[in-house]
Design a protein around this motif. Structure first.
Motif, PDB file in Angstrom:
ATOM      1  N   PRO A 194       1.192   6.033  21.724  1.00 45.94           N
ATOM      2  CA  PRO A 194       1.902   4.790  22.033  1.00 45.94           C
ATOM      3  C   PRO A 194       1.012   3.834  22.820  1.00 45.94           C
ATOM      4  CG  PRO A 194       2.707   6.603  23.388  1.00 45.94           C
ATOM      5  CD  PRO A 194       1.798   7.206  22.375  1.00 45.94           C
ATOM      6  N   ALA A 195       1.149   2.563  22.552  1.00 45.35           N
ATOM      7  CA  ALA A 195       0.343   1.559  23.249  1.00 45.35           C
ATOM      8  C   ALA A 195       0.552   1.622  24.759  1.00 45.35           C
ATOM      9  CB  ALA A 195       0.683   0.168  22.725  1.00 45.35           C
ATOM     10  N   SER A 196       1.736   2.046  25.184  1.00 47.10           N
ATOM     11  CA  SER A 196       2.040   2.126  26.615  1.00 47.10           C
ATOM     12  C   SER A 196       1.238   3.198  27.334  1.00 47.10           C
ATOM     13  CB  SER A 196       3.533   2.392  26.811  1.00 47.10           C
ATOM     14  OG  SER A 196       3.919   3.595  26.165  1.00 47.10           O
ATOM     15  N   ALA A 197       0.596   4.104  26.578  1.00 49.94           N
ATOM     16  CA  ALA A 197      -0.190   5.182  27.183  1.00 49.94           C
ATOM     17  C   ALA A 197      -1.665   4.829  27.320  1.00 49.94           C
ATOM     18  CB  ALA A 197      -0.053   6.453  26.341  1.00 49.94           C
ATOM     19  N   ILE A 198      -2.056   3.659  26.867  1.00 51.16           N
ATOM     20  CA  ILE A 198      -3.467   3.311  26.787  1.00 51.16           C
ATOM     21  C   ILE A 198      -3.988   2.753  28.104  1.00 51.16           C
ATOM     22  CG2 ILE A 198      -5.121   1.768  25.683  1.00 51.16           C
ATOM     23  CD1 ILE A 198      -4.205   4.146  23.973  1.00 51.16           C
ATOM     24  N   VAL A 199      -5.154   3.247  28.498  1.00 52.42           N
ATOM     25  CA  VAL A 199      -5.889   2.749  29.665  1.00 52.42           C
ATOM     26  C   VAL A 199      -7.193   2.151  29.144  1.00 52.42           C
ATOM     27  CG1 VAL A 199      -7.114   3.408  31.771  1.00 52.42           C
ATOM     28  CG2 VAL A 199      -4.916   4.486  31.209  1.00 52.42           C
ATOM     29  N   THR A 200      -7.421   0.888  29.377  1.00 52.08           N
ATOM     30  CA  THR A 200      -8.689   0.293  28.965  1.00 52.08           C
ATOM     31  C   THR A 200      -9.758   0.638  29.989  1.00 52.08           C
ATOM     32  OG1 THR A 200      -8.123  -1.804  30.048  1.00 52.08           O
ATOM     33  CG2 THR A 200      -7.582  -1.589  27.717  1.00 52.08           C
ATOM     34  N   ILE A 201     -10.932   0.997  29.498  1.00 51.32           N
ATOM     35  CA  ILE A 201     -12.001   1.437  30.392  1.00 51.32           C
ATOM     36  C   ILE A 201     -13.142   0.434  30.391  1.00 51.32           C
ATOM     37  CG2 ILE A 201     -11.370   3.858  30.147  1.00 51.32           C
ATOM     38  CD1 ILE A 201     -13.747   4.197  28.233  1.00 51.32           C
ATOM     39  N   PRO A 202     -13.851   0.310  31.523  1.00 53.33           N
ATOM     40  CA  PRO A 202     -14.908  -0.699  31.638  1.00 53.33           C
ATOM     41  C   PRO A 202     -16.198  -0.249  30.970  1.00 53.33           C
ATOM     42  CG  PRO A 202     -14.746   0.547  33.676  1.00 53.33           C
ATOM     43  CD  PRO A 202     -13.621   1.034  32.792  1.00 53.33           C
ATOM     44  N   ASP A 203     -17.114  -1.186  30.801  1.00 50.41           N
ATOM     45  CA  ASP A 203     -18.393  -0.891  30.157  1.00 50.41           C
ATOM     46  C   ASP A 203     -19.249   0.062  30.982  1.00 50.41           C
ATOM     47  OD1 ASP A 203     -17.761  -2.482  27.989  1.00 50.41           O
ATOM     48  OD2 ASP A 203     -18.778  -4.262  28.783  1.00 50.41           O
ATOM     49  N   ASN A 204     -19.051   0.076  32.310  1.00 48.60           N
ATOM     50  CA  ASN A 204     -19.857   0.960  33.150  1.00 48.60           C
ATOM     51  C   ASN A 204     -19.261   2.362  33.264  1.00 48.60           C
ATOM     52  OD1 ASN A 204     -17.668   0.168  34.763  1.00 48.60           O
ATOM     53  ND2 ASN A 204     -18.850   0.245  36.661  1.00 48.60           N
ATOM     54  N   MET A 205     -18.282   2.670  32.419  1.00 45.72           N
ATOM     55  CA  MET A 205     -17.691   4.003  32.362  1.00 45.72           C
ATOM     56  C   MET A 205     -17.925   4.552  30.958  1.00 45.72           C
ATOM     57  SD  MET A 205     -13.711   5.081  33.038  1.00 45.72           S
ATOM     58  CE  MET A 205     -13.457   6.413  34.207  1.00 45.72           C
ATOM     59  N   THR A 206     -18.623   5.677  30.863  1.00 41.01           N
ATOM     60  CA  THR A 206     -18.884   6.266  29.555  1.00 41.01           C
ATOM     61  C   THR A 206     -17.622   6.931  29.016  1.00 41.01           C
ATOM     62  OG1 THR A 206     -19.557   8.430  30.392  1.00 41.01           O
ATOM     63  CG2 THR A 206     -21.262   6.718  30.286  1.00 41.01           C
ATOM     64  N   PHE A 207     -17.601   7.165  27.715  1.00 33.51           N
ATOM     65  CA  PHE A 207     -16.477   7.896  27.131  1.00 33.51           C
ATOM     66  C   PHE A 207     -16.391   9.305  27.716  1.00 33.51           C
ATOM     67  CE2 PHE A 207     -17.302   4.926  23.438  1.00 33.51           C
ATOM     68  CZ  PHE A 207     -16.131   4.195  23.609  1.00 33.51           C
ATOM     69  N   ASP A 208     -17.538   9.931  27.964  1.00 34.52           N
ATOM     70  CA  ASP A 208     -17.541  11.267  28.551  1.00 34.52           C
ATOM     71  C   ASP A 208     -16.895  11.263  29.935  1.00 34.52           C
ATOM     72  OD1 ASP A 208     -18.825  12.210  26.312  1.00 34.52           O
ATOM     73  OD2 ASP A 208     -20.806  12.334  27.244  1.00 34.52           O
ATOM     74  N   GLN A 209     -17.199  10.257  30.732  1.00 37.80           N
ATOM     75  CA  GLN A 209     -16.583  10.150  32.057  1.00 37.80           C
ATOM     76  C   GLN A 209     -15.093   9.887  31.939  1.00 37.80           C
ATOM     77  OE1 GLN A 209     -18.944   7.022  33.772  1.00 37.80           O
ATOM     78  NE2 GLN A 209     -20.596   8.401  34.417  1.00 37.80           N
ATOM     79  N   ALA A 210     -14.716   9.033  31.010  1.00 31.98           N
ATOM     80  CA  ALA A 210     -13.290   8.718  30.831  1.00 31.98           C
ATOM     81  C   ALA A 210     -12.507   9.950  30.416  1.00 31.98           C
ATOM     82  CB  ALA A 210     -13.125   7.606  29.799  1.00 31.98           C
ATOM     83  N   ALA A 211     -13.158  10.876  29.692  1.00 30.03           N
ATOM     84  CA  ALA A 211     -12.481  12.092  29.253  1.00 30.03           C
ATOM     85  C   ALA A 211     -12.162  13.041  30.407  1.00 30.03           C
ATOM     86  CB  ALA A 211     -13.336  12.818  28.215  1.00 30.03           C
ATOM     87  N   ARG A 212     -12.564  12.699  31.618  1.00 28.42           N
ATOM     88  CA  ARG A 212     -12.236  13.476  32.813  1.00 28.42           C
ATOM     89  C   ARG A 212     -11.103  12.814  33.610  1.00 28.42           C
ATOM     90  NH1 ARG A 212     -15.285  17.122  35.856  1.00 28.42           N
ATOM     91  NH2 ARG A 212     -14.026  17.832  37.612  1.00 28.42           N
ATOM     92  N   LEU A 213     -10.615  11.682  33.148  1.00 26.11           N
ATOM     93  CA  LEU A 213      -9.594  10.958  33.910  1.00 26.11           C
ATOM     94  C   LEU A 213      -8.341  11.783  34.153  1.00 26.11           C
ATOM     95  CD1 LEU A 213      -9.721   7.242  32.673  1.00 26.11           C
ATOM     96  CD2 LEU A 213      -9.950   8.064  35.024  1.00 26.11           C
ATOM     97  N   GLY A 214      -8.015  12.700  33.244  1.00 30.21           N
ATOM     98  CA  GLY A 214      -6.800  13.479  33.418  1.00 30.21           C
ATOM     99  C   GLY A 214      -6.779  14.248  34.719  1.00 30.21           C
ATOM    100  N   TYR A 215      -7.800  15.044  34.958  1.00 34.56           N
ATOM    101  CA  TYR A 215      -7.806  15.859  36.165  1.00 34.56           C
ATOM    102  C   TYR A 215      -8.176  15.047  37.397  1.00 34.56           C
ATOM    103  CZ  TYR A 215      -6.515  20.288  34.193  1.00 34.56           C
ATOM    104  OH  TYR A 215      -5.778  21.302  33.632  1.00 34.56           O
ATOM    105  N   MET A 216      -8.998  14.036  37.244  1.00 34.94           N
ATOM    106  CA  MET A 216      -9.243  13.119  38.359  1.00 34.94           C
ATOM    107  C   MET A 216      -7.948  12.403  38.713  1.00 34.94           C
ATOM    108  SD  MET A 216     -12.530  13.478  39.010  1.00 34.94           S
ATOM    109  CE  MET A 216     -13.542  12.105  39.534  1.00 34.94           C
ATOM    110  N   GLY A 217      -7.192  12.045  37.689  1.00 31.19           N
ATOM    111  CA  GLY A 217      -5.943  11.317  37.901  1.00 31.19           C
ATOM    112  C   GLY A 217      -4.869  12.146  38.557  1.00 31.19           C
ATOM    113  N   THR A 218      -4.872  13.457  38.312  1.00 31.84           N
ATOM    114  CA  THR A 218      -3.909  14.321  38.977  1.00 31.84           C
ATOM    115  C   THR A 218      -4.095  14.246  40.484  1.00 31.84           C
ATOM    116  OG1 THR A 218      -3.891  15.801  37.069  1.00 31.84           O
ATOM    117  CG2 THR A 218      -3.058  16.688  39.133  1.00 31.84           C
ATOM    118  N   ALA A 219      -5.344  14.268  40.931  1.00 34.22           N
ATOM    119  CA  ALA A 219      -5.628  14.139  42.357  1.00 34.22           C
ATOM    120  C   ALA A 219      -5.312  12.725  42.862  1.00 34.22           C
ATOM    121  CB  ALA A 219      -7.085  14.487  42.634  1.00 34.22           C
ATOM    122  N   TYR A 220      -5.635  11.725  42.050  1.00 33.87           N
ATOM    123  CA  TYR A 220      -5.374  10.343  42.466  1.00 33.87           C
ATOM    124  C   TYR A 220      -3.886  10.103  42.679  1.00 33.87           C
ATOM    125  CZ  TYR A 220      -5.171   5.239  42.306  1.00 33.87           C
ATOM    126  OH  TYR A 220      -4.926   3.924  42.598  1.00 33.87           O
TER     127      TYR A 220
END
Length: 371
Positions: free
Chosen positions: A150-176
């Motif tokens: 769903p479009a409501s689940a989408i997070v746009t990521i900046p150019d200074n964030m790699t796809f590999d780094q973005a793929a860690r957002l889940g567990y980083m986000g749990t702490a956040y």
């Protein structure tokens, strides 16, 4: 973007069996969905246990019906958008928050999607039997070339964030999200149990970004603890639980008052006593949040919590809004994901990656699949 009619995905056909690389029909987005070309999908340390043992351990929390495409933390590019989607377009770089809810119950209408009875992690597991409908709506996880969300689940990521780094957002986000629940910020001292693990490092990265005064981190591995302290030597203190009481450690660094907040990242295999010591390290009015799920019935002194006006929360995940906040913090430079050490694998090697993830450099290791 040129979209093929088929795609490659890794599917599991029986509980605990190896995933098979297969060709599937290209999924089609609904009016309020997006089709994402997956560039990286994170795999977490407990994925092997999730795939092999989850139905036995937690039969009330279903996984997607087999055969299923798993994959919790996808990042990539939008390939197509539904006709009702606004503000997103083909080519956008994105992370897909896997949390799914029905969108229409009273909790969803109040904006509390995680409390929905249908809540599930796309490509992972649900939290009640009602989640089976959610899996029917969104059956494909991130271990595939393409997926619909769903479009409501989408997070746009900046150019200074790699796809590999973005793929860690889940567990980083749990702490956040845990840090947001305790309103962590300037002047605060927070205690993070399991600070060098997959969840704990998120507490450090975003604790620093939110401006907390001091982070007190506990763990076992002294070398990893020193690496954590080196991230901000003047703001981080570390302690091995082999050296004594977490409670004493917390009091020693707060003039005996206790910490403002306690984030427990310890998993089911950890000692309950360490969690209880963390609770006793709270100041009067302090807040504790559990995001690691120490196993079993933990004996908690409710009278103590009441008398000291303390709170204890369980926090399961994070919202798409919180995901966007994290991405924006990376964009501005206040949150640094460069500490992550990525080990990537092609989709064809997914089974090797899952079986080898136990050999990691604590929470610094970032395992990803490139479909």
């Amino acid at each position: 973007m040129n979209i093929p009619t088929t795609m490659t995905a890794a599917r599991m056909h029986a509980v605990g069996s190896a995933m098979k690389i297969e060709t599937l029909e290209m999924p089609k987005p609904g009016d309020m969905d997006v089709l994402v070309r997956v560039k990286a999908c994170g795999i977490v340390p407990n994925l092997h246990n999730i795939l092999a043992n989850w139905p036995t351990w937690f039969p009330h929390m279903p996984q997607p019906p087999l055969p299923a495409v798993f994959g919790l933390d996808p990042a990539g590019e939008i390939a197509a958008v539904g006709k009702g989607v606004r503000g997103l377009k083909s080519g956008d770089r994105v992370y897909v928050n896997p949390g799914r809810s029905c969108g229409t119950c009273r909790h969803c209408r109040h904006g509390d999607h995680i409390s929905c009875r249908h809540y599930a992690f796309q490509g992972y597991f649900g939290f009640s039997t009602e989640a089976l409908q959610t899996f029917d709506d969104y059956p494909i996880g991130g271990l595939s070339e393409y997926m619909v969300a769903p479009a409501s689940a989408i997070v746009t990521i900046p150019d200074n964030m790699t796809f590999d780094q973005a793929a860690r957002l889940g567990y980083m986000g749990t702490a956040y999200s845990a840090l947001k629940k305790v309103k962590a910020g300037p002047g605060d001292t927070i205690l993070v149990n399991g600070v060098s693990g997959t969840l704990g490092i998120g507490g450090v990265v975003f604790g620093l970004a939110l401006g907390v005064n001091k982070i007190l981190g506990t763990g076992r591995d002294r070398k990893l603890l020193e690496e954590i302290k080196a991230l901000a030597p003047n703001r981080i203190e570390v302690f091995s639980i082999d050296d004594g009481s977490v409670t004493d450690f917390a009091h020693a660094h707060t003039d005996g008052e206790g910490v403002d907040a306690f984030i427990d990242c310890l998993g089911p295999g950890a000692k309950q006593e360490t969690f209880l010591q963390g609770l006793r390290g709270l100041r009067r009015g302090g807040i504790a949040v559990d995001i690691g799920a120490v196993a079993g019935d933990v004996p908690i002194d409710i009278h103590w919590l009441m008398d000291h006006n303390q709170r204890l929360y369980g926090s399961a995940w994070f919202t798409a809004q919180e995901g966007q906040e994290m991405a924006d913090m990376v964009a501005s430079g206040v949150a640094d994901f460069s500490i992550l050490e990525t080990q990537s694998f092609p989709l064809a090697d997914v089974n090797t990656a899952i079986s080898g993830i136990a050999q990691r450099h604590g929470g610094f290791s970032n395992y990803v699949i490139h479909p």
